[in-house]
Design an enzyme around this catalytic site. Structure first.
Site, short mmCIF file in Angstrom:
data_model
loop_
_atom_site.label_atom_id
_atom_site.label_comp_id
_atom_site.label_asym_id
_atom_site.label_seq_id
_atom_site.Cartn_x
_atom_site.Cartn_y
_atom_site.Cartn_z
N HIS A 42 -4.54 1.90 6.69
CA HIS A 42 -4.10 0.62 6.16
C HIS A 42 -2.64 0.70 5.72
O HIS A 42 -2.24 1.65 5.04
CB HIS A 42 -4.99 0.25 4.97
CG HIS A 42 -4.96 -1.18 4.56
ND1 HIS A 42 -5.33 -2.20 5.40
CD2 HIS A 42 -4.62 -1.76 3.37
CE1 HIS A 42 -5.23 -3.35 4.76
NE2 HIS A 42 -4.79 -3.11 3.53
N GLU A 64 -8.44 2.18 8.96
CA GLU A 64 -7.98 1.41 7.80
C GLU A 64 -8.31 2.09 6.46
O GLU A 64 -7.45 2.25 5.60
CB GLU A 64 -8.62 0.02 7.82
CG GLU A 64 -8.23 -0.85 9.01
CD GLU A 64 -6.97 -1.66 8.78
OE1 GLU A 64 -6.31 -1.47 7.74
OE2 GLU A 64 -6.64 -2.49 9.65
N SER A 79 -3.08 -7.60 5.34
CA SER A 79 -4.15 -7.43 4.38
C SER A 79 -4.44 -8.76 3.67
O SER A 79 -4.73 -9.75 4.33
CB SER A 79 -3.82 -6.29 3.40
OG SER A 79 -4.94 -5.88 2.66
#
Length: 509
Positions: free
Chosen positions: A413, A317, A190
């Site tokens: 995610h 995600e 990320s």
């Protein structure tokens, strides 16, 4: 096995050996960035006498987040620039230097730390690596853009400069822990992944690592105009001038509170455009000096072709952001149209997603679009740009999801990180991965740990690079099972073709 190691600043003592691994935690790599050093570039750590006990994680960067299983920030903690090392008996015994993996955590450049349980390095150390994780300045302390004034220049991208300082510490010290300073891989997820991409293009980081792993890179970086606009908003909330002297007079806690208030203001204002959907107000700034531009452009121009790159993203995600309530809900066609307009998305995108998954709801389409816009497509373009420039590039996607009668588990995610670190049993990650794991989950984790270890050691994660045999070009992580929701990445080529008319540009006000 002794747990005392020498560094250029002094000797450190780690925890007692556990399963053949010694963890040395909270080693300072730079001076505390407060007082006269606040908003300045990191300074090398002064030395100490005797042996410093390093058996607990160091203090974390100022933030308001409270994450499961991880420490919270304590106002007054200033010695926040520290790192952690995991090494095994074989590494430290002098039997030949081992490859090094340096991990940079994510968290929207605003929250998180190296002390999160999913980043514990034992499994990767047992797989043959010397593992380093680090803290760096977050929020305004690390990424707030301060105009230069008469009292000196506060560099932009201070959080990135902290990461460079940690890599310099690795260069100068990791041999004492059995690591090879000439075989370093820097990895992140990320915000940490985009930090890695930035480091690949930064002159100050040149030569400090030879390979990079980027999971769910988020882009693009901020244009200076956006960073300056956000500084003005935060300074106004804190009721001080948007200059070094005024901002330095605001205690870190008050600056965190002012930043949180600005985020909430954007969240409540649907007329503020793209930033209203899931406000992220800090990030690397393409200032032209510390960071010359967006890494996607710089890597595509050949700025990192000598660095091996392994890219991964998850296929769903933004399901995580929806689950934790950080993004606005979209349930109507009108809201979906406004979302697409705010981000300048081609009109054909939403229709194309519906063709790929006719059963998808408006909410499904929105979450898929947002996740791919922020992470999936940017990650794929990062890999493609690096490969086109002549770099050795590997691409993978994390697709594990579970539906059926049990709890739904999406390929969302952060779900890939516990698998790659081999930390499926940690209590704090159970929400991410869906509780009780199956034997197939443990086999998947073993393969992902081996891929990271192989790539860090030799540059080979276990499958072919982009540009090689077509059937080897992309590794899919995850075994077939009942779907938890529509998976638009079932046809990755068709999905990527839908994005061909979209261009990433640095963020602007």
């Amino acid at each position: 096995m002794t747990s005392v190691f020498g560094t250029v600043s002094g000797r450190v003592r780690g925890r007692a050996e556990d399963r053949g691994v010694v963890a040395v935690l909270g080693i300072p790599y730079a001076e505390p960035p407060f007082g006269a050093d606040r908003f300045r570039a990191p300074r090398p750590r002064r030395g100490w006498e005797g042996i410093r006990d390093c058996v607990e994680y160091g203090p974390i960067s100022p933030q308001s987040a409270e994450l499961p299983g991880a420490p919270s920030w304590v106002p007054g903690d200033e010695d926040i620039l520290s790192l952690n090392v995991w090494t095994t008996r074989d590494h430290a015994a002098g039997g030949g230097p081992s490859p090094v993996l340096v991990w940079i955590h994510g968290g929207a450049y605003t929250f998180g730390s190296s002390a999160q349980p999913d980043f514990e390095g034992t499994a990767l150390a047992r797989a043959g690596l010397v593992v380093v994780t680090l803290n760096y300045r977050l929020g305004f302390e690390g990424f707030g853009h301060i105009p230069p004034g008469a009292d000196g220049v506060c560099p932009p991208n201070r959080g990135l400069l902290d990461q460079v300082a940690a890599l310099e510490w690795v260069r100068d010290n990791i041999a004492s822990f059995g690591g090879d300073p000439g075989n370093v891989t820097v990895a992140g997820q990320s915000a940490g992944a985009t930090s890695v991409a930035c480091l690949m293009t930064m002159d100050r980081a040149r030569g400090l690592f030879r390979r990079a792993i980027a999971h769910s890179a988020v882009g693009p970086v901020f244009a200076p105009a956006l960073a300056e606009h956000l500084t003005q908003r935060i300074a106004a909330e804190a009721r001080v001038p948007a200059a070094h002297a005024g901002l330095a007079a605001v205690p870190p806690r008050a600056l965190v509170q002012a930043s949180d208030a600005v985020v909430e203001g954007y969240r409540q204002d649907p007329h503020s455009g793209r930033i209203s959907w899931d406000p992220v107000i800090f990030g690397p700034v393409a200032d032209g000096h510390v960071l010359r531009g967006d890494p996607l452009d710089l890597i595509g121009a050949g700025g990192a072709q000598d660095i091996g790159l392994l890219v991964c993203h998850t296929t769903q995600e933004y399901r995580l952001m929806d689950a934790v309530g950080s993004c606005a809900e979209v349930t109507t066609e009108e809201e979906l149209v406004r979302f697409a307009k705010d981000f300048g998305l081609p009109d054909s995108l939403a229709a194309g997603y519906r063709r790929l998954a006719p059963e998808a709801t408006v909410r499904d389409v929105h979450l898929a679009l947002y996740g791919d816009l922020s992470f999936g497509e940017y990650s794929n373009r990062l890999a493609a740009a690096h490969a086109r420039s002549g770099g050795r590039t590997f691409l993978s996607r994390f697709a594990r999801q579970r539906g059926g009668s049990g709890p739904r588990v999406y390929a969302w995610h952060c779900a890939d990180v516990p698998f790659a670190f081999g930390n499926l049993a940690e209590e704090s990650v159970q929400f991410l991965i869906g509780g009780t794991q199956t034997p197939a989950d443990h086999r998947l984790s073993e393969r992902m740990v081996a891929a990271w270890a192989g790539f860090a050691a030799t540059g080979d994660p276990g499958w072919g690079p982009l540009g090689g045999a077509p059937h080897e070009a992309i590794r899919i992580w995850g075994e077939a099972g009942p779907a938890a929701g529509p998976d638009f990445w079932q046809d990755g080529d068709a999905l990527r073709a839908l994005w061909s008319a979209f261009a990433y540009r640095p963020g602007h006000p």
